[in-house]
Design a protein around this motif. Structure first.
Motif, short mmCIF file in Angstrom:
data_model
loop_
_atom_site.label_atom_id
_atom_site.label_comp_id
_atom_site.label_asym_id
_atom_site.label_seq_id
_atom_site.Cartn_x
_atom_site.Cartn_y
_atom_site.Cartn_z
N PRO A 252 -43.71 49.27 -7.73
CA PRO A 252 -44.98 49.91 -7.39
C PRO A 252 -45.02 50.21 -5.90
N GLY B 130 -50.01 52.16 -1.97
CA GLY B 130 -50.98 52.56 -2.97
C GLY B 130 -51.36 54.03 -2.92
N ASP C 150 -47.23 56.49 -8.08
CA ASP C 150 -47.41 55.09 -8.41
C ASP C 150 -46.16 54.24 -8.16
N THR C 151 -44.99 54.80 -8.39
CA THR C 151 -43.77 54.01 -8.25
C THR C 151 -42.76 54.69 -7.33
#
Length: 105
Positions: A21, A25, A29-30
């Protein structure tokens, strides 16, 4: 648990690839992280020392591709990342410090 895998090179070192992840943020997402080290334990320790504490490698479900191995072997730090899954437009690999630096607020 992160998907990932490793490849052992003829000289005895390994390249570990992990889908993690994104720490900040923002954005995708990854991210796909590549680490070149003497062995798998040292590769994971390198990531943990950078602040990615919950990094584990279980199995070899997503080993690095030959292109990924070439990319990490030619980088002086041996730590790279890019968004995962790779977008339609090829994205270049980034040094790990670009992922971990605090975002300007």
């Amino acid at each position: 648990m992160a998907a990932g895998g490793f490849s052992k090179l003829p000289n005895g070192t390994v390249v570990v690839a992990l889908n993690l992840p994104r720490p900040a943020g923002d954005g995708p997402d990854t991210v796909r992280v590549l680490v070149h080290a003497r062995n798998r334990a040292r590769a994971l320790t390198r990531l943990r020392n950078l602040g990615l504490r919950a990094v584990y490698l279980r199995g070899n479900a997503a080993p690095p591709t030959p292109d990924e191995i070439t990319a990490v072997l030619h980088h002086p730090d041996g730590l790279l990342w890019r968004t995962d899954p790779a977008p339609l437009v090829p994205e270049l690999w980034h040094p790990i410090r670009a992922l971990l630096k605090p975002s300007p607020a």
